[in-house]
Design a protein around this motif. Sequence first.
Motif, short mmCIF file in Angstrom:
data_model
loop_
_atom_site.label_atom_id
_atom_site.label_comp_id
_atom_site.label_asym_id
_atom_site.label_seq_id
_atom_site.Cartn_x
_atom_site.Cartn_y
_atom_site.Cartn_z
N TYR A 141 -3.69 1.77 -3.99
CA TYR A 141 -2.71 2.80 -3.67
C TYR A 141 -3.25 4.16 -4.10
O TYR A 141 -3.98 4.28 -5.07
CB TYR A 141 -1.39 2.54 -4.40
N GLN B 159 -1.88 7.92 -5.24
CA GLN B 159 -0.69 8.63 -5.70
C GLN B 159 -0.99 10.12 -5.83
O GLN B 159 -1.90 10.52 -6.55
CB GLN B 159 -0.20 8.09 -7.04
N GLY C 30 2.61 15.25 -3.88
CA GLY C 30 3.33 15.54 -2.65
C GLY C 30 3.74 14.31 -1.85
O GLY C 30 4.82 14.26 -1.27
N GLN C 31 2.89 13.31 -1.82
CA GLN C 31 3.12 12.12 -0.98
C GLN C 31 3.59 10.90 -1.75
O GLN C 31 3.96 9.89 -1.15
CB GLN C 31 1.83 11.76 -0.22
N GLY C 32 3.56 10.97 -3.06
CA GLY C 32 3.95 9.80 -3.85
C GLY C 32 2.91 8.71 -3.76
O GLY C 32 1.73 8.97 -3.58
N LEU C 33 3.38 7.46 -3.85
CA LEU C 33 2.48 6.31 -3.81
C LEU C 33 2.35 5.81 -2.39
O LEU C 33 3.33 5.43 -1.75
CB LEU C 33 3.03 5.19 -4.69
N PHE D 33 0.15 3.17 0.25
CA PHE D 33 -0.67 1.98 0.34
C PHE D 33 -1.95 2.26 1.11
O PHE D 33 -1.92 2.83 2.20
CB PHE D 33 0.14 0.89 1.06
N LEU E 287 -4.52 10.13 -8.07
CA LEU E 287 -4.63 8.98 -8.95
C LEU E 287 -4.72 7.75 -8.04
O LEU E 287 -3.84 7.53 -7.21
CB LEU E 287 -3.41 8.88 -9.86
N LEU F 98 -4.67 3.80 -7.76
CA LEU F 98 -4.17 2.66 -8.51
C LEU F 98 -4.50 1.36 -7.79
O LEU F 98 -4.41 1.26 -6.57
CB LEU F 98 -2.66 2.76 -8.70
N LYS G 193 1.58 -5.19 0.68
CA LYS G 193 2.06 -3.84 0.91
C LYS G 193 3.40 -3.61 0.24
O LYS G 193 4.42 -4.20 0.62
CB LYS G 193 2.19 -3.58 2.41
N LEU G 194 3.39 -2.75 -0.77
CA LEU G 194 4.63 -2.31 -1.41
C LEU G 194 4.99 -0.94 -0.84
O LEU G 194 4.13 -0.08 -0.70
CB LEU G 194 4.46 -2.20 -2.92
N PHE H 102 7.09 2.27 -1.77
CA PHE H 102 7.67 2.87 -2.96
C PHE H 102 8.66 3.97 -2.61
O PHE H 102 8.49 4.69 -1.60
CB PHE H 102 6.57 3.50 -3.82
N GLY H 103 9.66 4.12 -3.47
CA GLY H 103 10.48 5.31 -3.43
C GLY H 103 9.75 6.43 -4.14
O GLY H 103 8.67 6.23 -4.70
N GLN H 104 10.34 7.62 -4.09
CA GLN H 104 9.70 8.78 -4.70
C GLN H 104 9.89 8.82 -6.22
O GLN H 104 9.26 9.61 -6.89
CB GLN H 104 10.23 10.06 -4.08
#
Lengths: 111, 112
Positions: A35, A37, A40-43, A45, A88, A90, B99-100, B102-104
């Motif tokens: 992933y 991170q 701006g876009q979060g996590l 895949f 980051l 992950l 595939k997870l 995620f929320g923010q």
Amino acid sequence: KAGVTQTPRYLIKTRGQQVTLSCSPISGHRSVSWYQQTPGQGLQFLFEYFSETQRNKGNFPGRFSGRQFSNSRSEMNVSTLELGDSALYLCASTGGAEGYTFGSGTRLTVV
Amino acid sequence: KQEVTQIPAALSVPEGENLVLNCSFTDSAIYNLQWFRQDPGKGLTSLLLIQSSQREQTSGRLNASLDKSSGRSTLYIAASQPGDSATYLCAVRSGNTGKLIFGQGTTLQVKP
């Protein structure tokens, strides 16, 4: 048992270079996911490997690639680095129906 | 396409307060749902995993519920402590793949 190990913890690279990140899953786990991170876009895949085969892929350009070895360790490669690749990264592993265990991540800075 | 939303985005509470974090998802056909905690600059720590057939899970002061029909999960934190300050992330797994979604996240600050 040992957790998910990611190396290196920090990286600074120059635009245009390439980088390889490593992930060692929990012993016995055959699935490894990656992933990205960013604030701006979060996590998001990137891809998943299971028994050395890519099983799922996210919406990232072909500059992002990965592989998995017979011992389930996985590597992720990013070629022709761009400033926007700073993030980051992950890695997570799972043994099946159980949840995912994440590593501490690799902080990549592209300058 | 599965989408996961967490509200509120940020929350500040005094120590000792009970609180609820919300997570909603658009596709009820999920495999499981997992709550994580993330401290600044760190990786994700798994808090609770709820399988699609379960309604809730508990661990210490944490309780997570799942209502697939309404596409919602809540994370209840009892008697909050300053050490609970972190970002809490909800992630949905839609199938038996890696595939997870995620929320923010909800960034929680517990003030002494």
